[in-house]
Scaffold this motif. Structure first.
Motif, PDB file in Angstrom:
ATOM      1  N   ALA A  24       0.829  -1.203   0.000  1.00  0.00           N
ATOM      2  CA  ALA A  24       0.000   0.000   0.000  1.00  0.00           C
ATOM      3  C   ALA A  24       0.864   1.254   0.000  1.00  0.00           C
ATOM      4  N   MET A  25       2.053   1.169   0.608  1.00  0.00           N
ATOM      5  CA  MET A  25       2.931   2.335   0.626  1.00  0.00           C
ATOM      6  C   MET A  25       3.461   2.664  -0.766  1.00  0.00           C
ATOM      7  N   GLY A  26       3.395   1.693  -1.676  1.00  0.00           N
ATOM      8  CA  GLY A  26       3.766   1.971  -3.059  1.00  0.00           C
ATOM      9  C   GLY A  26       2.690   2.742  -3.798  1.00  0.00           C
ATOM     10  N   LEU A  27       1.495   2.806  -3.215  1.00  0.00           N
ATOM     11  CA  LEU A  27       0.398   3.525  -3.875  1.00  0.00           C
ATOM     12  C   LEU A  27       0.512   5.021  -3.675  1.00  0.00           C
ATOM     13  N   VAL A  28       1.192   5.412  -2.570  1.00  0.00           N
ATOM     14  CA  VAL A  28       1.381   6.836  -2.326  1.00  0.00           C
ATOM     15  C   VAL A  28       2.227   7.377  -3.478  1.00  0.00           C
ATOM     16  N   PRO A  29       1.748   8.437  -4.149  1.00  0.00           N
ATOM     17  CA  PRO A  29       2.468   8.910  -5.325  1.00  0.00           C
ATOM     18  C   PRO A  29       3.915   9.253  -4.994  1.00  0.00           C
ATOM     19  N   PRO A  30       4.862   8.822  -5.841  1.00  0.00           N
ATOM     20  CA  PRO A  30       6.273   9.101  -5.566  1.00  0.00           C
ATOM     21  C   PRO A  30       6.569  10.597  -5.566  1.00  0.00           C
ATOM     22  N   ILE A  31       7.426  10.985  -4.641  1.00  0.00           N
ATOM     23  CA  ILE A  31       7.822  12.385  -4.555  1.00  0.00           C
ATOM     24  C   ILE A  31       9.002  12.570  -5.510  1.00  0.00           C
ATOM     25  N   PRO A  39      12.230   8.447  -8.070  1.00  0.00           N
ATOM     26  CA  PRO A  39      11.073   8.174  -7.227  1.00  0.00           C
ATOM     27  C   PRO A  39      11.480   7.829  -5.808  1.00  0.00           C
ATOM     28  N   ILE A  40      11.066   8.658  -4.855  1.00  0.00           N
ATOM     29  CA  ILE A  40      11.266   8.348  -3.442  1.00  0.00           C
ATOM     30  C   ILE A  40       9.951   7.765  -2.958  1.00  0.00           C
ATOM     31  N   THR A  41       9.942   6.493  -2.654  1.00  0.00           N
ATOM     32  CA  THR A  41       8.682   5.914  -2.227  1.00  0.00           C
ATOM     33  C   THR A  41       8.773   5.499  -0.774  1.00  0.00           C
ATOM     34  N   LEU A  42       7.613   5.185  -0.232  1.00  0.00           N
ATOM     35  CA  LEU A  42       7.558   4.808   1.172  1.00  0.00           C
ATOM     36  C   LEU A  42       7.760   3.312   1.371  1.00  0.00           C
ATOM     37  N   GLN A  43       7.922   2.562   0.275  1.00  0.00           N
ATOM     38  CA  GLN A  43       7.888   1.104   0.442  1.00  0.00           C
ATOM     39  C   GLN A  43       8.958   0.572   1.381  1.00  0.00           C
ATOM     40  N   THR A  44      10.165   1.156   1.339  1.00  0.00           N
ATOM     41  CA  THR A  44      11.179   0.630   2.256  1.00  0.00           C
ATOM     42  C   THR A  44      10.830   0.943   3.712  1.00  0.00           C
ATOM     43  N   LEU A  76       2.528  -3.867  -7.806  1.00  0.00           N
ATOM     44  CA  LEU A  76       2.597  -3.434  -6.411  1.00  0.00           C
ATOM     45  C   LEU A  76       3.774  -2.515  -6.129  1.00  0.00           C
ATOM     46  N   LEU A  77       4.778  -2.521  -6.996  1.00  0.00           N
ATOM     47  CA  LEU A  77       5.958  -1.726  -6.694  1.00  0.00           C
ATOM     48  C   LEU A  77       5.725  -0.286  -7.117  1.00  0.00           C
ATOM     49  N   ALA A  78       6.507   0.614  -6.523  1.00  0.00           N
ATOM     50  CA  ALA A  78       6.331   2.048  -6.750  1.00  0.00           C
ATOM     51  C   ALA A  78       6.171   2.353  -8.236  1.00  0.00           C
ATOM     52  N   GLY A  79       5.208   3.189  -8.540  1.00  0.00           N
ATOM     53  CA  GLY A  79       4.968   3.558  -9.928  1.00  0.00           C
ATOM     54  C   GLY A  79       4.204   2.492 -10.690  1.00  0.00           C
TER      55      GLY A  79
END
Lengths: 191, 201
Positions: A24-31, A39-44, A76-79
């Motif tokens: 779900a943290m990959g759904l937050v739009p990358p900054i 892409p800085i994502t929250l997945q990690t 599921l991964l960012a983007g």
């Protein structure tokens, strides 16, 4: 036998919910930072939390579930990335690093951080654990992987990953504070 | 990246065969040192994608990310070694990813997951339980929209308190509520007598 099965089911559900959190943290739009879209994502952050809250085995399995679902084709991964190309591509090592990163964080939290009595030492040891597992281990897999797959030397490969360091440091601090706070109010997560 | 209604000849092949072929191709690509041969193979992979009537729209974001990384690789590799080396490396990666897309976009998620479970089935002998693995995978998918809902609720509540921009004020309740959901789900499964005993033993 009944109790063994039920605790096994509970463990499975815990693994599933943290896997879902990573996804779900990959759904937050990358900054996007700067001109180059890094892409800085929250997945990690999810990977760090899974290890820190569930311990080594269940934490590792949470990351593994996300990796398996992504490779099987879920975006599921960012983007919205997914599929087998993710593993074969230049950044596939970071994905493998997640699995071992959450394992290492889990080990350190279970046998080191949670044995500290005071809140302050827990935060310090927790941050060190998450920096080692969530950044150190993940890059330990990611950088050589990029290097092997592309033919770049290790130095350049490491240089390319520097752009992610600031975001990762912020995530490590947030993950530590969240993990320490949650362990205080939700005891017995790792027995 | 899901094989959305792909009914081409590639979609009809068994997933295991495609997966095996991809593995063989990936290894083979590393043994090819000439860029001319790689160009031919890249065209071949594109023809494969076209012939399978893959919708290239599905690949757009994935391709943009890949091309960005590859251009970084190309420039730094070209400056460090030589440009032919850089071409070989970039072409190889691009070709490999195209073949991987061809497999992923023509294989349904179910078929792929079934293949993975078959591959992992020997783990049964070291104590892994296939029923629990299936339960974990399907629950994880089910929990994603659930967590999104919880996230929006928590954010709204903290917004009302003026804490919407505080990451801890959102993350801590989110994690705790997730754990509650997990506890409730586990209890519900137990109450309904969910039995995961390995019937294959």
């Amino acid at each position: 036998m009944a109790t063994a099965t039920s605790s096994q089911t509970r463990n499975t559900v815990y693994v599933a919910i943290f896997a879902a959190m990573i996804a779900a943290m990959g759904l937050v739009p990358p900054i996007v930072i700067g001109i180059v879209p890094v892409p800085i994502t929250l997945q990690t952050l999810g990977v760090m939390l899974a290890g820190a809250l569930l311990g080594p085995i269940r934490g590792m399995l949470s990351s593994l579930v996300v990796v398996v679902l992504a490779l099987a084709g879920l975006p599921l991964l960012a983007g919205g990335r997914g599929g087998l190309a993710v593993l074969l591509g230049p950044t596939g090592g970071y994905l493998l690093g997640w699995i071992f990163g959450s394992l290492v964080i889990g080990v350190l939290f279970k046998y080191w951080v949670l044995r500290q009595k005071s809140q302050g030492t827990r935060i310090v040891t927790g941050l060190l654990s998450i920096l080692l597992g969530g950044i150190g281990i993940i890059y330990l897999f990611g950088i050589p992987w990029t290097s092997v797959v592309t033919g770049l030397d290790l130095g350049t490969s490491a240089l390319g990953s520097l752009a992610f360091i600031p975001g990762d440091l912020i995530k490590a601090v947030v993950a530590t504070l969240v993990a320490v706070t949650v362990h205080r109010s939700y005891r017995g997560l790792m027995r | 990246m899901i094989a959305a209604h792909n009914t081409s000849y590639l979609a009809k092949l068994p997933a295991g065969l495609k997966f095996g072929a991809l593995l063989a191709i990936s290894i083979g690509l590393y043994l090819i040192p000439s860029w001319q041969a790689l160009v031919v193979l890249l065209i071949g992979s594109l023809l494969l994608l076209f012939s399978a009537r893959v919708k290239f729209q599905q690949l757009r974001t994935a391709l943009i990310t890949l091309l960005l990384i590859l251009s970084f690789v190309f420039i730094s590799l070209g400056m460090q070694t030589n440009w032919e080396n850089a071409w070989v490396s970039v072409l190889r990666l691009l070709t490999m990813c195209m073949f991987a897309y061809a497999v992923s976009l023509t294989t349904t998620f179910d078929a792929m997951l079934e293949l993975f479970q078959q591959v992992a089935s020997p783990l049964r002998y070291v104590g892994a339980n296939p029923a629990q693995i299936s339960l974990g995978l399907s629950l994880a998918i089910r929990f994603i929209p659930e967590l999104k809902r919880v996230y929006l609720e928590v954010r709204e509540a903290q917004h009302a308190r003026g804490l919407a921009n505080n990451p801890l004020a959102v993350a801590v309740p989110l994690v705790i509520r997730s754990l509650r959901i997990a506890d409730d789900t586990a209890e519900a499964l137990e109450a309904r007598g969910y039995d995961s005993a390995d019937k294959l033993k």
